[in-house]
Design a protein around this motif. Structure first.
Motif, PDB file in Angstrom:
ATOM      1  N   VAL A  74       0.836  -1.203   0.000  1.00  0.00           N
ATOM      2  CA  VAL A  74       0.000   0.000   0.000  1.00  0.00           C
ATOM      3  C   VAL A  74       0.868   1.249   0.000  1.00  0.00           C
ATOM      4  N   ALA A  75       1.917   1.240   0.834  1.00  0.00           N
ATOM      5  CA  ALA A  75       2.821   2.388   0.874  1.00  0.00           C
ATOM      6  C   ALA A  75       3.487   2.605  -0.483  1.00  0.00           C
ATOM      7  N   ARG A  76       3.898   1.527  -1.125  1.00  0.00           N
ATOM      8  CA  ARG A  76       4.536   1.625  -2.439  1.00  0.00           C
ATOM      9  C   ARG A  76       3.556   2.168  -3.480  1.00  0.00           C
ATOM     10  N   LEU A  77       2.287   1.772  -3.364  1.00  0.00           N
ATOM     11  CA  LEU A  77       1.273   2.266  -4.296  1.00  0.00           C
ATOM     12  C   LEU A  77       1.148   3.778  -4.197  1.00  0.00           C
ATOM     13  N   PHE A  78       1.102   4.312  -2.980  1.00  0.00           N
ATOM     14  CA  PHE A  78       0.979   5.758  -2.812  1.00  0.00           C
ATOM     15  C   PHE A  78       2.232   6.492  -3.283  1.00  0.00           C
ATOM     16  N   ARG A  79       3.401   5.898  -3.074  1.00  0.00           N
ATOM     17  CA  ARG A  79       4.628   6.561  -3.513  1.00  0.00           C
ATOM     18  C   ARG A  79       4.717   6.647  -5.027  1.00  0.00           C
ATOM     19  N   ARG A  80       4.180   5.653  -5.728  1.00  0.00           N
ATOM     20  CA  ARG A  80       4.380   5.552  -7.166  1.00  0.00           C
ATOM     21  C   ARG A  80       3.204   6.013  -8.010  1.00  0.00           C
ATOM     22  N   MET A  81       2.038   6.232  -7.400  1.00  0.00           N
ATOM     23  CA  MET A  81       0.886   6.596  -8.238  1.00  0.00           C
ATOM     24  C   MET A  81       1.109   7.987  -8.836  1.00  0.00           C
ATOM     25  N   PRO A  82       0.728   8.160 -10.101  1.00  0.00           N
ATOM     26  CA  PRO A  82       0.986   9.429 -10.783  1.00  0.00           C
ATOM     27  C   PRO A  82       0.109  10.546 -10.245  1.00  0.00           C
ATOM     28  N   TRP A  83       0.610  11.770 -10.372  1.00  0.00           N
ATOM     29  CA  TRP A  83      -0.197  12.927 -10.010  1.00  0.00           C
ATOM     30  C   TRP A  83      -1.419  12.981 -10.917  1.00  0.00           C
ATOM     31  N   GLY A  84      -2.526  13.351 -10.327  1.00  0.00           N
ATOM     32  CA  GLY A  84      -3.780  13.356 -11.069  1.00  0.00           C
ATOM     33  C   GLY A  84      -4.632  12.137 -10.795  1.00  0.00           C
ATOM     34  N   THR A  85      -4.103  11.166 -10.055  1.00  0.00           N
ATOM     35  CA  THR A  85      -4.895   9.991  -9.699  1.00  0.00           C
ATOM     36  C   THR A  85      -6.111  10.414  -8.884  1.00  0.00           C
ATOM     37  N   ARG A  86      -7.254   9.916  -9.248  1.00  0.00           N
ATOM     38  CA  ARG A  86      -8.489  10.269  -8.546  1.00  0.00           C
ATOM     39  C   ARG A  86      -9.023   9.126  -7.688  1.00  0.00           C
ATOM     40  N   MET A  87      -8.710   7.871  -8.072  1.00  0.00           N
ATOM     41  CA  MET A  87      -9.235   6.719  -7.353  1.00  0.00           C
ATOM     42  C   MET A  87      -8.093   5.764  -7.025  1.00  0.00           C
ATOM     43  N   VAL A  88      -8.121   5.213  -5.814  1.00  0.00           N
ATOM     44  CA  VAL A  88      -7.175   4.177  -5.401  1.00  0.00           C
ATOM     45  C   VAL A  88      -7.983   2.967  -4.960  1.00  0.00           C
ATOM     46  N   VAL A  89      -7.626   1.803  -5.480  1.00  0.00           N
ATOM     47  CA  VAL A  89      -8.266   0.549  -5.060  1.00  0.00           C
ATOM     48  C   VAL A  89      -7.161  -0.355  -4.538  1.00  0.00           C
TER      49      VAL A  89
END
Length: 439
Positions: A74-89
């Motif tokens: 989960v931590a890695r997902l937040f570090r790597r998700m691109p700017w502009g992401t609106r939804m996280v699953v």
């Protein structure tokens, strides 16, 4: 001096981990208008995440975990998700440490989805009530104004509504459910159709996933999407376009040969009979089941494997066992007209199946991930040389891609494995593997 260097290395590792966790949590707070969906349950988590990722991805920039379900993932997902992401699953698992409460502190979920509760990781949790208590921590962590999407057919899941003051939506077959499953149709190896009512007009969705057990994940995703205001057209399209994970009842048809149902990612005992029963929906001149290792069976292996073989004989003409499948018990009573054999060497068993399989036969491979029974299906298409009984590589042979090399010739370092796997990757498998190379 050696001991001092080892202590310093451990200290550096802890500091690096702490920084990664801190930076990921900070980055999660920096995103505006971000909706975070956490999914947990004893089964169906990864499929629910995959369906939601596909459904929501047509409308919003979405970031999602892919079968990795711990705090670090989960931590890695937040570090790597691109700017502009609106939804996280994100998937939240309870098999290891730290627990779901620690994962939820990083997720800070706006939506919590719970698929079902069963006794999994039995050596740790002991009882199904303890499993339910662990899963309920994701619901309890919902942010103000959040949403809990719960399986109304599972009393332990439905009761998790008491853990939150958030809005609750229930899905299932019961009259107490807001989204009710009114019917499930099998289409053989071509998938299923699920009909639902509630939270809007009646809706029918067609999925390429094999087995009616996926109706729970489909209903969970539909209920979540409708609660978030997703148009039905996007829901129907997303469910139809999600092809699943090849090691979770994925279908591989061999030209002029058998059709494989590959269920080799996990095998808690409560799930053993489910894909076996689904074989009856596939027209076939013969049915075969290959049984590998069962999860959480070390304390009762003889009884567990005996019951699994009995289940298999109810639905198959031939039953084979391979790998670490319990010891110290005699061959089972084989019903008249049926065949049983134990062949521990996986490539020897693959050779036997290639020599004896008939066109149109359906072969179910069922085991936990440590057995890598998927090598049997792969051997029908190409040469498999990796015979290690416990390679330690997570993700299965499809996402690894190095099964054409003997294990001792494969690089051990993760970075080297990734580079080599990228060179030999099979696009037709990578689309379904749905998981990064581990190790």
């Amino acid at each position: 001096m050696t001991a001092l260097r080892a202590k310093f290395k451990r200290f550096k590792g802890r500091q690096r981990t702490a920084w990664k966790l801190f930076s990921s949590k900070l980055r999660r707070r920096l995103f505006r208008n971000l909706t975070v969906i956490g999914v947990t349950g004893s089964s169906g988590k990864s499929t629910t995440v995959g369906i939601l990722r596909t459904v929501l991805g047509d409308l919003h920039p979405v970031a999602a975990t892919r079968q990795a379900n711990g705090r670090d993932a989960v931590a890695r997902l937040f570090r790597r998700m691109p700017w502009g992401t609106r939804m996280v699953v994100a998937e939240a698992g309870a098999g290891g440490e730290p627990d779901i409460a620690a994962i939820a502190r990083y997720l800070e979920p706006d939506v919590a989805v719970v698929t079902l509760v069963a006794l999994e990781h039995a050596s740790r949790f002991k009882t199904v009530e303890n499993v339910a208590n662990e899963k309920s921590r994701l619901v309890a962590a919902l942010r103000p104004g959040g949403l809990a999407v719960l399986n109304g057919d599972d009393p332990l899941v439905s009761a998790m509504a008491d853990a939150t003051g958030a809005r609750v939506v229930r899905f299932g077959r019961g009259e107490n459910c807001d989204l009710r499953i009114t019917g499930v149709e099998r289409h053989g190896a071509e998938g299923i159709s699920v009909h639902v009512e509630g939270m809007g007009p009646p809706l029918s969705v067609r999925s390429p996933l094999f087995g009616t057990q996926f109706a729970v994940s489909i209903a969970a995703a539909v209920a979540t999407a409708r609660a978030l205001g997703v148009p039905d057209a996007a829901i129907v399209s997303g469910v139809a376009n999600y092809r699943g994970i090849i090691t979770r009842c994925g279908v591989m048809a061999i030209d002029g040969g058998p059709t494989f149902i590959i269920d080799t990612a996990k095998a808690p005992f409560h799930s053993i009979a489910v894909p076996m029963a689904e074989l009856a929906a596939v027209p076939a001149p013969r049915r075969t089941i290959v049984l590998g290792s069962i999860s959480d069976s070390r304390y009762k292996s003889r009884r567990t494997y005996r019951r699994a073989v009995d289940f298999a004989f109810q639905h198959a003409d031939r039953v084979f066992m391979s790998g670490s499948t319990g010891t110290g018990w005699a061959s089972p009573d084989v019903p008249e007209g049926k065949t049983f054999a134990r062949i521990d060497d996986i490539l020897e068993l693959a050779t036997h199946l290639r020599e004896t399989a008939i066109e149109g036969e359906v072969i179910l491979l069922k085991s936990s991930g440590v057995s890598h029974l998927e090598r049997i299906a792969l051997s029908f298409r190409e040469t498999v040389r990796c015979t290690s009984p416990d390679c330690g590589i997570t993700g299965g042979c499809f996402s690894c891609g190095l099964y054409g090399l003997p294990f001792h010739e494969q690089p051990r370092r993760r970075s080297e494995r990734r580079r080599l796997a990228a060179k030999v990757s099979k696009p037709e498998y990578a689309a379904l593997a749905d998981r990064p190379l581990g190790g």
